[in-house]
Design an enzyme around this catalytic site. Structure first.
Site, PDB file in Angstrom:
ATOM      1  N   ASP A 183       0.307  -2.839  -7.284  1.00 47.49           N
ATOM      2  CA  ASP A 183       1.188  -3.965  -7.608  1.00 47.49           C
ATOM      3  C   ASP A 183       2.587  -3.495  -7.986  1.00 47.49           C
ATOM      4  O   ASP A 183       3.555  -4.214  -7.811  1.00 47.49           O
ATOM      5  CB  ASP A 183       0.591  -4.779  -8.763  1.00 47.49           C
ATOM      6  CG  ASP A 183      -0.645  -5.547  -8.313  1.00 47.49           C
ATOM      7  OD1 ASP A 183      -0.635  -6.039  -7.170  1.00 47.49           O
ATOM      8  OD2 ASP A 183      -1.624  -5.621  -9.075  1.00 47.49           O
ATOM      9  N   PRO A 207       6.134  -5.580  -2.901  1.00 45.88           N
ATOM     10  CA  PRO A 207       5.972  -6.828  -2.137  1.00 45.88           C
ATOM     11  C   PRO A 207       4.494  -7.187  -2.054  1.00 45.88           C
ATOM     12  O   PRO A 207       3.652  -6.298  -1.934  1.00 45.88           O
ATOM     13  CB  PRO A 207       6.519  -6.465  -0.747  1.00 45.88           C
ATOM     14  CG  PRO A 207       6.497  -4.976  -0.684  1.00 45.88           C
ATOM     15  CD  PRO A 207       6.651  -4.484  -2.087  1.00 45.88           C
ATOM     16  N   ASN A 214      -4.990   4.351  -6.913  1.00 42.28           N
ATOM     17  CA  ASN A 214      -6.155   3.667  -7.487  1.00 42.28           C
ATOM     18  C   ASN A 214      -7.412   4.211  -6.822  1.00 42.28           C
ATOM     19  O   ASN A 214      -7.345   5.067  -5.947  1.00 42.28           O
ATOM     20  CB  ASN A 214      -6.019   2.145  -7.327  1.00 42.28           C
ATOM     21  CG  ASN A 214      -5.930   1.735  -5.882  1.00 42.28           C
ATOM     22  OD1 ASN A 214      -6.861   1.939  -5.109  1.00 42.28           O
ATOM     23  ND2 ASN A 214      -4.793   1.177  -5.490  1.00 42.28           N
ATOM     24  N   LYS A 268      11.154  17.441  -8.500  1.00 43.74           N
ATOM     25  CA  LYS A 268      10.041  17.426  -9.445  1.00 43.74           C
ATOM     26  C   LYS A 268      10.552  17.261 -10.880  1.00 43.74           C
ATOM     27  O   LYS A 268      11.471  17.986 -11.286  1.00 43.74           O
ATOM     28  CB  LYS A 268       9.232  18.726  -9.296  1.00 43.74           C
ATOM     29  CG  LYS A 268       7.967  18.694 -10.099  1.00 43.74           C
ATOM     30  CD  LYS A 268       7.212  20.002 -10.028  1.00 43.74           C
ATOM     31  CE  LYS A 268       6.147  20.011 -11.105  1.00 43.74           C
ATOM     32  NZ  LYS A 268       5.703  21.340 -11.431  1.00 43.74           N
ATOM     33  N   LYS A 274      -6.520 -17.232  -7.029  1.00 42.31           N
ATOM     34  CA  LYS A 274      -5.750 -16.274  -6.221  1.00 42.31           C
ATOM     35  C   LYS A 274      -5.605 -16.776  -4.793  1.00 42.31           C
ATOM     36  O   LYS A 274      -4.556 -16.651  -4.174  1.00 42.31           O
ATOM     37  CB  LYS A 274      -6.466 -14.914  -6.250  1.00 42.31           C
ATOM     38  CG  LYS A 274      -5.620 -13.755  -5.833  1.00 42.31           C
ATOM     39  CD  LYS A 274      -6.315 -12.418  -6.096  1.00 42.31           C
ATOM     40  CE  LYS A 274      -6.165 -11.932  -7.526  1.00 42.31           C
ATOM     41  NZ  LYS A 274      -6.781 -10.634  -7.764  1.00 42.31           N
TER      42      LYS A 274
HETATM   43  N1  CTP Z   1      -2.327  -7.497  -1.867  1.00 39.67           N
HETATM   44  C1  CTP Z   1      -1.258  -7.276  -1.023  1.00 39.67           C
HETATM   45  N2  CTP Z   1      -0.103  -6.782  -1.519  1.00 39.67           N
HETATM   46  C2  CTP Z   1       0.029  -6.513  -2.832  1.00 39.67           C
HETATM   47  C3  CTP Z   1      -1.070  -6.724  -3.716  1.00 39.67           C
HETATM   48  C4  CTP Z   1      -2.246  -7.213  -3.188  1.00 39.67           C
HETATM   49  O1  CTP Z   1      -1.367  -7.523   0.179  1.00 39.67           O
HETATM   50  N3  CTP Z   1       1.165  -6.034  -3.292  1.00 39.67           N
HETATM   51  C5  CTP Z   1      -3.567  -8.077  -1.311  1.00 39.67           C
HETATM   52  C6  CTP Z   1      -4.771  -7.171  -1.335  1.00 39.67           C
HETATM   53  O2  CTP Z   1      -4.885  -6.455  -0.114  1.00 39.67           O
HETATM   54  C7  CTP Z   1      -5.908  -8.166  -1.500  1.00 39.67           C
HETATM   55  C8  CTP Z   1      -5.290  -9.276  -2.323  1.00 39.67           C
HETATM   56  O3  CTP Z   1      -3.892  -9.152  -2.141  1.00 39.67           O
HETATM   57  O4  CTP Z   1      -6.290  -8.735  -0.280  1.00 39.67           O
HETATM   58  C9  CTP Z   1      -5.612  -9.317  -3.772  1.00 39.67           C
HETATM   59  O5  CTP Z   1      -5.341  -8.130  -4.398  1.00 39.67           O
HETATM   60  P1  CTP Z   1      -5.579  -7.978  -5.969  1.00 39.67           P
HETATM   61  O6  CTP Z   1      -5.132  -6.622  -6.362  1.00 39.67           O
HETATM   62  O7  CTP Z   1      -6.959  -8.409  -6.350  1.00 39.67           O
HETATM   63  O8  CTP Z   1      -4.649  -9.117  -6.526  1.00 39.67           O
HETATM   64  P2  CTP Z   1      -3.250  -9.029  -7.224  1.00 39.67           P
HETATM   65  O9  CTP Z   1      -2.216  -9.501  -6.272  1.00 39.67           O
HETATM   66  O10 CTP Z   1      -3.066  -7.691  -7.824  1.00 39.67           O
HETATM   67  O11 CTP Z   1      -3.415 -10.130  -8.378  1.00 39.67           O
HETATM   68  P3  CTP Z   1      -3.827  -9.918  -9.913  1.00 39.67           P
HETATM   69  O12 CTP Z   1      -2.836  -8.957 -10.477  1.00 39.67           O
HETATM   70  O13 CTP Z   1      -3.726 -11.294 -10.459  1.00 39.67           O
HETATM   71  O14 CTP Z   1      -5.241  -9.414  -9.933  1.00 39.67           O
END
Ligand code: CTP
Length: 397
Positions: free
Chosen positions: A276, A303, A208, A286, A337
């Site tokens: 995520d 996780p 990302n 590859k 959240k």
């Molecule tokens: N985070 C984490 N581990 C993950 C995903 C997110 O620790 N697998 C943490 C990020 O570091 C941040 C917070 O969770 O502090 C929120 O991340 P964000 O991407 O905004 O939220 P998501 O969990 O992806 O929720 P959504 O899909 O609903 O936006």
């Protein structure tokens, strides 16, 4: 307290030099001794007489002052201090520092020293924003120079923006942090930062746009207040912060393992943009093109590190801060959240492309806690970090 600490204070020529008089007073109140040095230009803004009256010692002004050279040479002068503080630091003096020039007493002392250096910049907003100044700051940070400020606000020149020197008490806090006497001394704080890379095969990955700039600024600000910082970072563009423990990881699962391994901590700040999802079974070799047949990727959920740490029954950090990167209904989504994940604070920001926040140098955040939502004005990521860390220091008490 700063009892017995010796601060070599270099005052360069900016309107903010008047605040350095108060800084000297505040430092001496806390038991430090201040050895003042002024550049020629500084004397246009405050008089050596006022500076020496407040410091209780003579001001050093001239590189070629032979009496003082016999008494205490400039090399020694730069070494007897516990910390060199440049306040205010003009764009010109920082340029000289970045280039290693030594054409007056102040720049010579800064080049001759092996003592830590803390800089409090002060200048017009255009000078601060100029690519040359930003380049010099990046060089100095890489050289291990610490910074406090500048703050954003109305400036003496009538403009508005970053460039105002930090207030004397903010500089005192940064000095205490640099000397291991800060409000976070003795506290261990974990910071996650940057993106994660989720492999598709040995050469391709899903990532990302996170640059790691906000997490890096937070780690530096925590260090400046004296915290012991563990910085767990994905493959980010931002240069790693100096003076903190850095753990480099690639994927979300690596990041989780590093975070769990870094506990216990007094606080955790989860600024990483963790992917995520990962590819369920990344290929060991590859993936080749197959006559127009498209590969299908199956995903598995990663996780959620923040949720896991927030909900730990034993060993949970006293304060857990998450970030919420949103593109719609920022406050409502981030409020939900916070409750869903179980963290104490959430720093919400709008990462829609038109904001330029993800990968940019500024941030506009809303801090959500059980006290409600607090909107902060748009400011540099360093300024967001300083404000967040000051708040965290108060909360950890
Ligand atoms: N985070 C984490 N581990 C993950 C995903 C997110 O620790 N697998 C943490 C990020 O570091 C941040 C917070 O969770 O502090 C929120 O991340 P964000 O991407 O905004 O939220 P998501 O969990 O992806 O929720 P959504 O899909 O609903 O936006």
């Amino acid at each position: 307290m700063l009892t017995g600490k010796r601060i070599l204070l270099i005052i360069s020529g900016g309107i903010a030099a008047y605040k350095s008089l108060d800084l000297i007073r505040r430092l001496r109140e806390r038991g430090a001794s201040v050895v003042p040095v002024m550049t020629k230009a500084a004397e246009e803004f405050v008089t050596p007489l006022s500076v020496s009256a407040l410091a209780g010692v003579e001001v050093h002004r001239d590189l070629f002052d032979l009496t003082k050279e016999a008494d205490m040479g400039h090399i020694q002068l730069s070494r007897v201090a516990d910390l060199l503080v440049v306040a205010p630091a003009t764009a010109d003096l920082m340029a000289k520092m970045a280039q290693g020039r030594a054409d007056d007493l102040a720049s010579t002392l800064l080049l001759a020293t092996d003592t830590p250096v803390l800089v409090a910049p002060a200048m017009n907003v255009r000078m601060w924003d100029h690519a040359a100044t930003q380049r010099n700051i990046a060089t100095l940070k890489q050289d291990g120079v610490r910074f406090v400020g500048p703050n954003e606000g109305d400036m003496a020149c009538g403009e508005f923006g970053p460039g105002r020197m930090s207030e004397p008490l903010e500089i005192v806090a940064a000095i205490e942090g640099a000397l291991g006497e800060g409000p976070l001394t003795g506290k261990r704080v974990l910071v996650t930062s940057g993106p994660t890379h989720e492999p598709i095969d040995p050469v391709r990955y899903i990532a990302n746009r996170s640059s790691g700039a906000q997490g890096t600024a937070i780690a530096s600000a925590l260090r400046d207040l004296g915290a012991e910082v563990v910085f767990v970072t994905g493959p980010a563009d931002a240069a790693r912060p100096e003076g903190v423990e850095v753990i480099e990881v690639e994927s979300a699962r690596d990041m989780r393992a590093a975070v769990i391994g870094a506990l216990p901590c007094d606080a955790g700040i989860f600024a990483a943009a963790v992917a995520d999802w990962r590819v369920a079974s990344a290929s060991d070799s590859k993936i080749k093109k197959q006559n127009g047949q498209l590969p299908t990727l199956e995903f598995a959920e990663n996780p959620d590190i923040l949720a896991e740490v927030s909900q730990m029954e034993t060993g949970r950090p006293g304060l857990v801060v998450g970030f919420a990167a949103e593109t719609d209904d920022v406050v409502a989504n981030a409020t939900a959240k916070r409750l869903r994940k179980g963290c104490d604070w959430i720093v919400a920001n709008d990462v829609s492309p038109e904001t330029g926040i993800m990968g940019g140098s500024e941030n506009a955040v809303v801090l959500i806690s059980d006290a409600g939502a607090e909107s902060w004005p748009r400011m540099g990521k360093d300024a967001v970090a300083e404000r967040l860390v000051q708040k965290l220091a108060k909360a950890l008490g």
